[in-house]
Design a protein around this motif. Sequence first.
Motif, PDB file in Angstrom:
ATOM      1  N   PRO A 190       0.679  -1.344   0.012  1.00 54.59           N
ATOM      2  CA  PRO A 190       0.026  -0.117  -0.227  1.00 54.59           C
ATOM      3  C   PRO A 190       0.739   1.355   0.156  1.00 54.59           C
ATOM      4  O   PRO A 190       1.939   1.247   0.582  1.00 54.59           O
ATOM      5  N   ASP A 191       0.210   2.260  -0.850  1.00 50.52           N
ATOM      6  CA  ASP A 191       1.205   3.747  -0.589  1.00 50.52           C
ATOM      7  C   ASP A 191       0.500   4.463   0.656  1.00 50.52           C
ATOM      8  O   ASP A 191      -0.687   5.120   0.636  1.00 50.52           O
ATOM      9  N   GLN A 192       1.315   4.440   1.644  1.00 53.61           N
ATOM     10  CA  GLN A 192       0.825   5.063   2.849  1.00 53.61           C
ATOM     11  C   GLN A 192       2.452   5.403   3.429  1.00 53.61           C
ATOM     12  O   GLN A 192       3.196   4.712   3.341  1.00 53.61           O
ATOM     13  N   THR A 193       2.320   6.518   4.621  1.00 56.25           N
ATOM     14  CA  THR A 193       3.691   6.713   5.380  1.00 56.25           C
ATOM     15  C   THR A 193       3.544   5.798   6.511  1.00 56.25           C
ATOM     16  O   THR A 193       2.635   4.956   6.745  1.00 56.25           O
ATOM     17  N   GLY A 194       4.576   5.707   6.954  1.00 60.71           N
ATOM     18  CA  GLY A 194       4.966   4.525   8.091  1.00 60.71           C
ATOM     19  C   GLY A 194       5.091   3.225   8.001  1.00 60.71           C
ATOM     20  O   GLY A 194       5.123   2.891   6.517  1.00 60.71           O
ATOM     21  N   GLY A 224      18.400  11.648  -9.702  1.00 61.92           N
ATOM     22  CA  GLY A 224      17.279  12.491 -10.021  1.00 61.92           C
ATOM     23  C   GLY A 224      16.460  12.662  -8.890  1.00 61.92           C
ATOM     24  O   GLY A 224      15.397  13.695  -9.035  1.00 61.92           O
ATOM     25  N   LEU A 225      16.586  12.112  -7.614  1.00 60.30           N
ATOM     26  CA  LEU A 225      15.722  12.299  -6.576  1.00 60.30           C
ATOM     27  C   LEU A 225      16.489  12.587  -5.337  1.00 60.30           C
ATOM     28  O   LEU A 225      15.819  13.486  -4.368  1.00 60.30           O
ATOM     29  N   GLY A 226      17.707  12.283  -4.804  1.00 62.20           N
ATOM     30  CA  GLY A 226      18.376  12.488  -3.829  1.00 62.20           C
ATOM     31  C   GLY A 226      18.634  11.280  -2.983  1.00 62.20           C
ATOM     32  O   GLY A 226      18.835  10.071  -3.388  1.00 62.20           O
ATOM     33  N   TYR A 237      10.171   4.902  -5.257  1.00 63.53           N
ATOM     34  CA  TYR A 237      11.094   5.831  -5.963  1.00 63.53           C
ATOM     35  C   TYR A 237      10.464   6.310  -7.413  1.00 63.53           C
ATOM     36  O   TYR A 237      10.464   7.333  -7.851  1.00 63.53           O
ATOM     37  N   MET A 238       9.997   5.243  -7.966  1.00 61.67           N
ATOM     38  CA  MET A 238       9.222   5.263  -9.518  1.00 61.67           C
ATOM     39  C   MET A 238       8.235   6.508  -9.174  1.00 61.67           C
ATOM     40  O   MET A 238       8.101   7.297 -10.177  1.00 61.67           O
ATOM     41  N   ASP A 239       7.267   6.349  -8.331  1.00 62.17           N
ATOM     42  CA  ASP A 239       6.369   7.068  -8.048  1.00 62.17           C
ATOM     43  C   ASP A 239       6.840   8.672  -7.924  1.00 62.17           C
ATOM     44  O   ASP A 239       6.207   9.530  -8.645  1.00 62.17           O
ATOM     45  N   LEU A 240       7.652   8.944  -7.183  1.00 67.83           N
ATOM     46  CA  LEU A 240       8.275  10.226  -7.146  1.00 67.83           C
ATOM     47  C   LEU A 240       9.033  10.707  -8.389  1.00 67.83           C
ATOM     48  O   LEU A 240       8.771  11.796  -8.595  1.00 67.83           O
ATOM     49  N   LEU A 241       9.585   9.767  -8.923  1.00 70.98           N
ATOM     50  CA  LEU A 241      10.269  10.318 -10.349  1.00 70.98           C
ATOM     51  C   LEU A 241       9.082  10.811 -11.410  1.00 70.98           C
ATOM     52  O   LEU A 241       9.146  11.481 -12.305  1.00 70.98           O
ATOM     53  N   LEU A 242       8.094   9.955 -11.246  1.00 75.02           N
ATOM     54  CA  LEU A 242       6.913  10.599 -12.206  1.00 75.02           C
ATOM     55  C   LEU A 242       6.292  11.779 -11.825  1.00 75.02           C
ATOM     56  O   LEU A 242       5.369  12.257 -12.699  1.00 75.02           O
TER      57      LEU A 242
END
Length: 174
Positions: free
Chosen positions: A69-73, A125-127, A168-173
């Motif tokens: 799932p995409d969630q924090t924690g 590209g992200l850090g 990371y892929m989500d962040l790059l997109l």
Amino acid sequence: MRSVKMPSNVEIKAKVDDLENMKLKAKEVSGSDGVLIVQEDTFFNATTGRLKLRQLQNESSMLIFYNRPDQTGPKFSEYHITTIEDPESLKVTLGKAYGIKGVVKKKRFLFLVDQTRIHVDDVEGLGSFMELEVVMKENQTTEEGQQIAEDLMKKLDIQENSLITGAYMDLLLK
């Protein structure tokens, strides 16, 4: 047909301001110097979960399917890994069949603490990021895995506001 339980883990991922400082903390917590792994992950469009081809410098490649799932924690993830002999050919085949979503290139520093993999990542590209993967043991509850992750977060001084939800892929997109 026999049902096979997929391996699983509890994972957290966080943005890191100082890569070298995080490596020092991971070294201290793990009692090791860690191992550098250079990775290139090619993500494919998938109808469920995520599908990626991981190519490792000087090592065998892997096709990895995972559902998380995409969630924090801390989050529970199930995965399946297949070792690949001819990654370039497979990349072309899967690209034609599903389409390539994108590519993530990173230098990963791996540290081990009991059943947990600490990844300190420099992502092109992200850090800088830190990832904990608590590899679940048979009959271990998700809550136990979450507690291990939360304890390590404290030891590594990871703050809740630095946690990220996706891959990371989500962040790059974005």
